[in-house]
Scaffold this active site. Structure first.
Site, PDB file in Angstrom:
ATOM      1  N   LEU A 199       0.863  -1.341   0.091  1.00  0.00           N
ATOM      2  CA  LEU A 199      -0.204  -0.020   0.045  1.00  0.00           C
ATOM      3  C   LEU A 199       1.029   1.176   0.093  1.00  0.00           C
ATOM      4  O   LEU A 199       1.779   1.407   0.713  1.00  0.00           O
ATOM      5  CB  LEU A 199      -0.858  -0.125   1.259  1.00  0.00           C
ATOM      6  CG  LEU A 199      -2.002  -1.107   1.557  1.00  0.00           C
ATOM      7  CD1 LEU A 199      -2.473  -0.938   2.857  1.00  0.00           C
ATOM      8  CD2 LEU A 199      -3.002  -0.660   0.321  1.00  0.00           C
ATOM      9  N   HIS A 200       0.682   2.111  -0.985  1.00  0.00           N
ATOM     10  CA  HIS A 200       1.455   3.315  -0.876  1.00  0.00           C
ATOM     11  C   HIS A 200       0.865   4.467  -1.665  1.00  0.00           C
ATOM     12  O   HIS A 200       1.242   5.681  -1.478  1.00  0.00           O
ATOM     13  CB  HIS A 200       2.854   3.303  -1.584  1.00  0.00           C
ATOM     14  CG  HIS A 200       2.678   2.974  -3.198  1.00  0.00           C
ATOM     15  ND1 HIS A 200       2.383   1.988  -3.805  1.00  0.00           N
ATOM     16  CD2 HIS A 200       3.082   3.905  -3.946  1.00  0.00           C
ATOM     17  CE1 HIS A 200       2.401   2.235  -4.786  1.00  0.00           C
ATOM     18  NE2 HIS A 200       2.946   3.267  -5.326  1.00  0.00           N
TER      19      HIS A 200
END
Ligand code: UD1
Length: 365
Positions: A199-200
């Site tokens: 997740l970014h």
């Protein structure tokens, strides 16, 4: 012929490597410019090493900043390099700030630009990458698309068909090349079932409420199966701000992973949960179920043909989809056309033979 490649961020490195290799087979002179958008060893150096990329000829060392600062700084530092080195073509990759900044510099200097991974659209301009894609494709001279939807998007935006070539997916070239040795890089004692999470995206990690919901969904998930979560520096910073204390017994928070270690984890994963673009593509190729925590994707082919399911920001939906995977109810998918390990060779051939012939690019179904 002299080709100058511009890369800057982690997902660019696995795209430039096979193209440089394919061009090495000819007498083309090549220059590699790293903008320095990503600079940590684990976000950059380790990828150069694993992908067998020689260090960059030029490092612009721009580092982090706001979008304006970063894009502007890349333009200021790249312009004299292009003026001095006089390439015949500049190749830009993907959709990061380095891509758009380099395309803009070259277009203004009248230096031909080829965009590798052209034509992808999420139709969501809240994503910085979507702005980068639209700008780059409007000013590039050669649009090298990974899938038929890319051709359709470009034609609808008025791009001349003669500039468009569908070549396939260069990131998959790297995957196919390195898959045989990746298994050796898997951590010892992997459980038989596990989820791999990345997740970014700003939409997921910059908003504290959203990040809290995501973490509590991962904590729930870790009661079902083990969860491995290699964390991007951006996400790491936000987790620290939330005071998130780190790994639990079955939720393993790890640092950013090198390419081969990540591929090894991905190929054996029960399910991949992500907001990355490249991971949607890799899991489709590997036939691993992928749940994407986004409302849209610029890679719809991974949903139409592949193993990808868009879950959005709805954590109840995530739980339902995870349960389905654990019960064996998931799309087996198929590999999209031209994701065959030879996209880079097609690019090399087009650049070397010239792009004067009009192409039959067709229109997306
Ligand atoms: C960028 C790309 C995104 C891509 C992602 C892959 C843009 C607009 N976004 O997002 O499309 O999916 O790379 O990783 O180009 N940082 C470090 N070390 C580094 C690099 C960054 O600590 O080597 C931290 C900094 O705090 C920085 C933040 O990460 O401010 C974000 O980095 P940035 O390059 O701005 O964007 P990404 O989120 O990495």
């Amino acid at each position: 012929m002299h080709i100058l490649h511009v890369v800057g961020a982690r997902p660019n490195f696995m795209k430039v490597a096979p193209v440089m290799r394919a061009l090495r087979a000819s007498s083309v002179r090549q220059t590699l410019v790293h903008t320095g958008q990503h600079y940590d060893a684990q976000m950059s150096d380790v990828f150069f090493k694993q992908l067998d990329l020689a260090g960059p000829d030029v490092n612009l060392a721009v580092g982090s900043g706001t979008h304006g600062q970063q894009t502007g700084e890349i333009m200021i530092r790249l312009e004299p390099v292009v003026v001095e080195r006089k390439p015949d073509w500049v190749l830009v990759y993907g959709d990061v700030n380095s891509t758009a900044a380099a395309a803009l510099v070259c277009a203004k200097l009248g230096v031909p630009v080829a965009h590798v991974e052209a034509g992808l659209r999420s139709y969501d301009r809240r994503m910085p990458e979507e702005i980068n894609r639209v700008i780059t494709d409007q000013i590039a001279d050669l649009l090298l698309t990974p899938s038929q939807d890319g051709n359709g998007n470009l034609l609808r935006e008025g791009v001349a068909p003669s500039k468009i070539r569908m070549v396939g997916n260069v990131m998959i070239d790297t995957l196919i090349q390195l898959l045989p040795c990746a298994a050796r890089y898997a951590p010892k004692k992997l459980p038989s079932q596990y989820a791999l999470v990345t997740l970014h995206r700003p939409s997921n990690v910059d908003e504290p409420q959203m990040l809290r919901e995501l973490i509590s969904a991962l904590q729930w998930l870790s009661e079902e199966i083990e969860v491995f979560f290699p964390v991007h520096p951006r996400t790491q910073r936000h987790l620290q701000e939330l005071g998130f204390s780190g790994s639990g017994r079955c939720l393993r928070i790890l640092g950013p992973m090198p390419y081969l270690e990540f591929l090894a984890m991905q190929m054996q994963a029960t399910v991949v949960i992500t907001d990355s673009g490249g991971v949607q593509e890799e899991s489709t190729y590997l036939g691993v179920p992928c749940l994407t925590l986004r409302e849209n994707t610029e890679r719809p082919i991974t949903v139409e043909l592949g193993t990808n399911v868009l879950v959005g920001a709805d954590m109840c939906r995530l739980r339902v989809e995870v349960e389905k995977v654990l019960n064996g109810e998931f799309k087996r998918g198929q590999i999209p056309p031209l994701w065959d390990g030879h996209a880079s060779e097609r690019i090399a051939e087009i650049l070397i033979s010239g792009i004067t012939e009009a192409a039959d690019v067709g229109v997306a179904a």
